[in-house]
Design a protein around this motif. Structure first.
Motif, PDB file in Angstrom:
ATOM      1  N   LEU A 108       0.828  -1.208   0.000  1.00 54.63           N
ATOM      2  CA  LEU A 108       0.000   0.000   0.000  1.00 54.63           C
ATOM      3  C   LEU A 108       0.864   1.260   0.000  1.00 54.63           C
ATOM      4  CD1 LEU A 108      -3.032  -0.678   2.371  1.00 54.63           C
ATOM      5  CD2 LEU A 108      -3.005  -0.506  -0.116  1.00 54.63           C
ATOM      6  N   VAL A 109       1.967   1.223   0.748  1.00 50.53           N
ATOM      7  CA  VAL A 109       2.865   2.374   0.774  1.00 50.53           C
ATOM      8  C   VAL A 109       3.375   2.655  -0.636  1.00 50.53           C
ATOM      9  CG1 VAL A 109       5.158   3.139   1.487  1.00 50.53           C
ATOM     10  CG2 VAL A 109       3.613   2.133   3.160  1.00 50.53           C
ATOM     11  N   TYR A 110       3.875   1.627  -1.267  1.00 48.35           N
ATOM     12  CA  TYR A 110       4.398   1.766  -2.621  1.00 48.35           C
ATOM     13  C   TYR A 110       3.312   2.287  -3.561  1.00 48.35           C
ATOM     14  CZ  TYR A 110       8.877   0.577  -4.681  1.00 48.35           C
ATOM     15  OH  TYR A 110      10.139   0.636  -5.168  1.00 48.35           O
ATOM     16  N   ALA A 111       2.145   1.624  -3.493  1.00 46.71           N
ATOM     17  CA  ALA A 111       1.041   1.991  -4.380  1.00 46.71           C
ATOM     18  C   ALA A 111       0.645   3.445  -4.179  1.00 46.71           C
ATOM     19  CB  ALA A 111      -0.155   1.086  -4.128  1.00 46.71           C
ATOM     20  N   SER A 112       0.551   3.872  -2.902  1.00 44.38           N
ATOM     21  CA  SER A 112       0.039   5.221  -2.671  1.00 44.38           C
ATOM     22  C   SER A 112       0.993   6.276  -3.220  1.00 44.38           C
ATOM     23  CB  SER A 112      -0.247   5.451  -1.190  1.00 44.38           C
ATOM     24  OG  SER A 112       0.893   5.156  -0.443  1.00 44.38           O
ATOM     25  N   ILE A 113       2.298   6.028  -3.131  1.00 44.93           N
ATOM     26  CA  ILE A 113       3.239   7.009  -3.669  1.00 44.93           C
ATOM     27  C   ILE A 113       3.066   7.136  -5.185  1.00 44.93           C
ATOM     28  CG2 ILE A 113       5.680   7.502  -4.067  1.00 44.93           C
ATOM     29  CD1 ILE A 113       6.131   6.272  -1.232  1.00 44.93           C
ATOM     30  N   PHE A 114       2.870   6.012  -5.855  1.00 42.54           N
ATOM     31  CA  PHE A 114       2.706   6.087  -7.311  1.00 42.54           C
ATOM     32  C   PHE A 114       1.342   6.635  -7.715  1.00 42.54           C
ATOM     33  CE2 PHE A 114       6.451   4.624  -9.447  1.00 42.54           C
ATOM     34  CZ  PHE A 114       7.217   4.182  -8.368  1.00 42.54           C
ATOM     35  N   VAL A 115       0.333   6.364  -6.918  1.00 40.78           N
ATOM     36  CA  VAL A 115      -0.976   6.966  -7.214  1.00 40.78           C
ATOM     37  C   VAL A 115      -0.896   8.478  -7.042  1.00 40.78           C
ATOM     38  CG1 VAL A 115      -3.356   7.163  -6.419  1.00 40.78           C
ATOM     39  CG2 VAL A 115      -2.320   4.916  -6.670  1.00 40.78           C
ATOM     40  N   LEU A 116      -0.191   8.905  -5.985  1.00 36.85           N
ATOM     41  CA  LEU A 116      -0.031  10.353  -5.761  1.00 36.85           C
ATOM     42  C   LEU A 116       0.655  11.008  -6.947  1.00 36.85           C
ATOM     43  CD1 LEU A 116       0.925  10.712  -1.996  1.00 36.85           C
ATOM     44  CD2 LEU A 116      -0.993  11.786  -3.177  1.00 36.85           C
ATOM     45  N   ILE A 117       1.725  10.377  -7.424  1.00 38.06           N
ATOM     46  CA  ILE A 117       2.438  10.973  -8.556  1.00 38.06           C
ATOM     47  C   ILE A 117       1.570  10.969  -9.804  1.00 38.06           C
ATOM     48  CG2 ILE A 117       4.428  10.722 -10.074  1.00 38.06           C
ATOM     49  CD1 ILE A 117       5.821   9.521  -7.541  1.00 38.06           C
ATOM     50  N   ALA A 118       0.832   9.874  -9.996  1.00 38.37           N
ATOM     51  CA  ALA A 118      -0.068   9.831 -11.159  1.00 38.37           C
ATOM     52  C   ALA A 118      -1.118  10.934 -11.045  1.00 38.37           C
ATOM     53  CB  ALA A 118      -0.735   8.469 -11.260  1.00 38.37           C
ATOM     54  N   SER A 119      -1.581  11.210  -9.809  1.00 36.30           N
ATOM     55  CA  SER A 119      -2.600  12.248  -9.625  1.00 36.30           C
ATOM     56  C   SER A 119      -2.108  13.619 -10.067  1.00 36.30           C
ATOM     57  CB  SER A 119      -3.023  12.339  -8.160  1.00 36.30           C
ATOM     58  OG  SER A 119      -3.485  11.098  -7.713  1.00 36.30           O
ATOM     59  N   ILE A 120      -0.788  13.832  -9.943  1.00 37.42           N
ATOM     60  CA  ILE A 120      -0.253  15.131 -10.370  1.00 37.42           C
ATOM     61  C   ILE A 120      -0.616  15.400 -11.835  1.00 37.42           C
ATOM     62  CG2 ILE A 120       1.854  16.508 -10.692  1.00 37.42           C
ATOM     63  CD1 ILE A 120       3.111  14.922  -8.441  1.00 37.42           C
ATOM     64  N   SER A 121      -0.726  14.327 -12.622  1.00 35.31           N
ATOM     65  CA  SER A 121      -1.060  14.478 -14.051  1.00 35.31           C
ATOM     66  C   SER A 121      -2.341  15.276 -14.273  1.00 35.31           C
ATOM     67  CB  SER A 121      -1.249  13.126 -14.715  1.00 35.31           C
ATOM     68  OG  SER A 121      -0.225  12.261 -14.363  1.00 35.31           O
ATOM     69  N   PHE A 122      -3.249  15.235 -13.308  1.00 34.72           N
ATOM     70  CA  PHE A 122      -4.502  15.956 -13.492  1.00 34.72           C
ATOM     71  C   PHE A 122      -4.284  17.464 -13.451  1.00 34.72           C
ATOM     72  CE2 PHE A 122      -6.249  11.931 -11.661  1.00 34.72           C
ATOM     73  CZ  PHE A 122      -6.954  11.556 -12.791  1.00 34.72           C
ATOM     74  N   ILE A 147      -5.832   8.251  -2.474  1.00 29.72           N
ATOM     75  CA  ILE A 147      -7.152   8.108  -3.101  1.00 29.72           C
ATOM     76  C   ILE A 147      -7.881   9.448  -3.061  1.00 29.72           C
ATOM     77  CG2 ILE A 147      -9.406   6.980  -2.967  1.00 29.72           C
ATOM     78  CD1 ILE A 147      -7.358   5.042  -3.775  1.00 29.72           C
ATOM     79  N   PHE A 148      -7.740  10.134  -1.923  1.00 34.18           N
ATOM     80  CA  PHE A 148      -8.370  11.445  -1.803  1.00 34.18           C
ATOM     81  C   PHE A 148      -7.842  12.395  -2.876  1.00 34.18           C
ATOM     82  CE2 PHE A 148      -8.046  15.775  -0.108  1.00 34.18           C
ATOM     83  CZ  PHE A 148      -9.401  16.066   0.049  1.00 34.18           C
ATOM     84  N   MET A 149      -6.517  12.444  -3.018  1.00 34.18           N
ATOM     85  CA  MET A 149      -5.925  13.331  -4.018  1.00 34.18           C
ATOM     86  C   MET A 149      -6.341  12.926  -5.434  1.00 34.18           C
ATOM     87  SD  MET A 149      -4.545  15.635  -2.407  1.00 34.18           S
ATOM     88  CE  MET A 149      -3.677  16.564  -3.672  1.00 34.18           C
ATOM     89  N   TRP A 150      -6.452  11.635  -5.659  1.00 35.76           N
ATOM     90  CA  TRP A 150      -6.894  11.142  -6.962  1.00 35.76           C
ATOM     91  C   TRP A 150      -8.313  11.657  -7.265  1.00 35.76           C
ATOM     92  CZ3 TRP A 150      -4.930   8.118 -10.944  1.00 35.76           C
ATOM     93  CH2 TRP A 150      -5.881   7.645 -11.846  1.00 35.76           C
ATOM     94  N   ASN A 151      -9.195  11.503  -6.258  1.00 35.88           N
ATOM     95  CA  ASN A 151     -10.581  11.923  -6.466  1.00 35.88           C
ATOM     96  C   ASN A 151     -10.684  13.418  -6.730  1.00 35.88           C
ATOM     97  OD1 ASN A 151     -11.541   9.361  -6.211  1.00 35.88           O
ATOM     98  ND2 ASN A 151     -12.018   9.552  -4.025  1.00 35.88           N
ATOM     99  N   VAL A 152      -9.869  14.201  -6.006  1.00 36.49           N
ATOM    100  CA  VAL A 152      -9.860  15.637  -6.278  1.00 36.49           C
ATOM    101  C   VAL A 152      -9.339  15.877  -7.696  1.00 36.49           C
ATOM    102  CG1 VAL A 152      -8.864  17.868  -5.632  1.00 36.49           C
ATOM    103  CG2 VAL A 152      -9.549  16.249  -3.863  1.00 36.49           C
ATOM    104  N   GLY A 153      -8.282  15.141  -8.046  1.00 36.22           N
ATOM    105  CA  GLY A 153      -7.679  15.300  -9.372  1.00 36.22           C
ATOM    106  C   GLY A 153      -8.666  15.033 -10.497  1.00 36.22           C
ATOM    107  N   VAL A 154      -9.502  14.011 -10.322  1.00 35.69           N
ATOM    108  CA  VAL A 154     -10.461  13.658 -11.373  1.00 35.69           C
ATOM    109  C   VAL A 154     -11.381  14.838 -11.690  1.00 35.69           C
ATOM    110  CG1 VAL A 154     -12.465  12.213 -11.899  1.00 35.69           C
ATOM    111  CG2 VAL A 154     -10.388  11.181 -11.018  1.00 35.69           C
TER     112      VAL A 154
END
Lengths: 338, 261
Positions: B156-170, B246-253
């Protein structure tokens, strides 16, 4: 009748940063950025009733895609309200998209590498469609679109026309009350186009499906939609019946003469239309001239009578001005007498 | 419940597709094994010159490396979204994702999964068993459960860091270059963090908590009691960071701008 789509003063702005010129400018850009707010959709309002088929047209960059993406919940509006099927598309996105079907002509909904029926099976799970409902509905769709022989082929091996029919079937898999079609017939041959149009009419009659159609091919709209919404520079410039568009704008008729005599010129023909509100334009072949006249019986008869009396002709056609011409005129001249 | 069913549907479809391209799959698994072997040899080479690094023996470091491989394999199988910006934002595939009634990130996980990565779990466990037998580690009855918990936390730690970086794309157009850097930083987590200076240790613990993927949870199995606090924090850190991502992802969307047609 209740409204399927209700849009009020919908607006979408995009921020784009404009870079300054030169190296010095680039360094200044690092510190402070110049943002320019570009409105793509400017406060548009319209509504669509349940069961209507509406053509949504406009040139590239008129705001068509942006507004459709707000209606489908993909983009968040800057301001204004959207209610589609009683829901707010982007706020209740996951619930909302169950009630819509989407075909983006340029983009595939299907999985590239797997057989069409596998794609359908996955989508069936995604939309949670029960088996009996699925079979009753999809057997009809598959038969109408004539895609049964394609089901076991991977999508990448299908031709464009075949793929498009499968896309349409996929979009209708959960039998949505509202269908968004963005350029569904782009690049397709006439037979496939006709098949798709016939199918859409059928679905609309059978399930009272509301359809919002954008296309560059106005014959699609003529064949399917009674109403058009026309956008230009982010604003609605026309919203009404397709037929009244024709009667307001396409008042004239074109009479096309093919002359037997090769020496016919505009100078020779000109006096024939004297003291009449008409003009000659050259046709697309040799010896073909078109008289643009008012759509009134005595004018048309008079012109034909005079021309035929003066010159021998080999062919004669009377055209109505096409919707395409009308729309081109509107975009060129603006909506002055509409 | 529905999401679990969907997951298995997608996974079955994935296997079907992969089996039609068998050579690809074999090559991929082999190349994964190669890179794991290279890392392993690297550790052996370093210890060719010394027996201890900051109080850690060669076998212990090998054990940590083995542990690290397990959450990393799970991460690689499901959250390998380094090309998110290219594929989903620039090419506009996100449009399609957003017209389906499933959480957008979950759909991307389903579409991008690479189940071959899970072979890393086997390699990891084999390496741990090897190092563990050299160290004479005892396995208590509850250790397998703790292991699962700590592995999930690490993944989860690994995943969350990469999800956060992917969220920056938004928001921004160019996070692609950050991704390879993150893979490098991620590798720091598989060595004992006390060999680095304090700033790096702080960053790896609280900012980019890669230490929770390798050394901290592994310390539990190595019986390093002074590190237990960190070891048991692993699932907590995993959940907190994942919830935040996940929160940052949802905001990003909601900031998604769509690709121009």
């Amino acid at each position: 009748m209740e409204n399927m789509i209700e849009v009020k003063e919908l607006r979408k702005e995009f921020k784009s940063h404009s870079s300054r010129s030169g190296l010095k400018g680039a360094f200044r850009d690092l510190l402070t950025r110049n943002y320019k707010v570009v409105p793509a959709v400017k406060d548009i309002s319209f509504s669509v009733k349940r069961g209507e088929m509406v053509g949504y047209i406009g040139e590239n960059g008129a705001g068509k895609s942006t507004s459709i993406k707000m209606l489908t919940g993909i983009l968040t509006p800057t301001s204004g309200t959207v209610r589609v099927n009683g829901m707010d598309p982007h706020k209740e996105r996951e619930e909302f998209v169950r009630s819509i079907g989407v075909v983006f002509g340029q983009r595939s909904q299907l999985w590239w590498d797997i057989a069409v029926q596998e794609s359908f099976r996955l989508l069936k799970k995604v939309y949670n469609v029960p088996d009996d409902v699925y079979h009753a509905h999809m057997n009809h769709v598959i038969e109408s679109l004539d895609i049964a022989p394609l089901l076991d082929k991977p999508v990448r091996k299908l031709s464009l026309g075949q793929r498009m029919r499968c896309e349409l079937a996929a979009a209708l898999l959960h039998n949505p009350p509202l269908l968004f079609l963005d350029e569904p017939t782009i690049g397709l041959d006439v037979l496939v186009k006709l098949k798709i149009r016939k199918f859409l009419k059928e679905i609309n009659a059978k399930y009272n499906t509301t359809v919002l159609l954008t296309t560059h091919d106005l014959s699609d709209i003529e064949a399917l939609c009674e109403r058009v919404v026309m956008l230009d520079e982010g604003q609605i410039i026309y919203d009404g019946q397709l037929s009244s568009l024709r009667s307001n704008w396409g008042e004239g008729k074109q009479i096309e003469f093919q002359f037997a005599d090769t020496a016919v010129t505009k100078e020779i023909l000109q006096p024939l239309l004297a003291e009449m509100d008409a003009a000659w334009t050259p046709g697309d072949r040799e010896n073909v001239w078109i008289a643009n006249v008012l759509n009134e019986e005595h004018v048309i008869s008079e012109v034909i009578g005079r021309v035929v009396a003066a010159h021998k002709i080999t062919d004669l056609k009377v055209h109505e001005i096409s919707i395409e011409d009308i729309i081109r005129n509107i975009y060129e001249e603006g909506m002055t007498n509409g | 419940m529905k999401y679990i069913q969907l997951f298995f549907q997608y996974a079955a479809q994935y296997m079907k597709t992969r089996l039609t391209y068998r050579t690809d799959m074999v090559v991929e698994i082999l190349s994964d094994l190669m890179s794991q072997a290279v890392n392993f040899v690297f550790i052996l080479l370093v210890f060719g010159h010394t027996t201890m690094i900051s109080g850690w023996s060669r076998e212990e470091i090998i054990f940590i490396y083995g542990f690290f491989l397990v959450p990393f394999a799970i991460f690689g199988a499901f959250f390998n979204i380094w090309d998110f910006n290219e594929r989903y934002i620039v090419k506009g595939e996100m449009d399609r994702i957003l017209t389906r009634p499933i959480h957008s990130l979950f759909q991307i996980v389903l579409e991008r999964m690479e189940l071959e990565s899970l072979f890393g779990v086997i390699t990891g466990i084999a390496v741990m068993l090897y190092a563990g037998s050299l160290l004479d580690l005892q396995i208590a009855w509850y250790d397998p459960f703790v292991f699962v918990l700590l592995v999930l936390g690490g993944a989860l730690v690994y995943a969350s860091i990469f999800v956060l970086i992917a969220s920056i794309s938004f928001w921004s157009d160019s996070p692609t270059s950050i991704m390879p850097m993150m893979y490098n930083i991620g590798n720091y987590g598989r060595y004992p963090v006390n060999i680095y200076n304090n700033v790096i240790r702080f960053v790896l613990t609280w900012i980019l908590p890669f230490a929770f993927v390798g050394v901290y949870p592994a310390a539990y199995f190595l019986g390093r009691e002074d590190w237990y606090m960190y070891a048991f924090l692993t699932p907590v850190i995993g959940l907190v960071f994942f919830a935040f991502s996940i929160f940052m992802w949802n905001v990003g969307v909601t900031k998604y701008r769509g690709a121009g047609n």
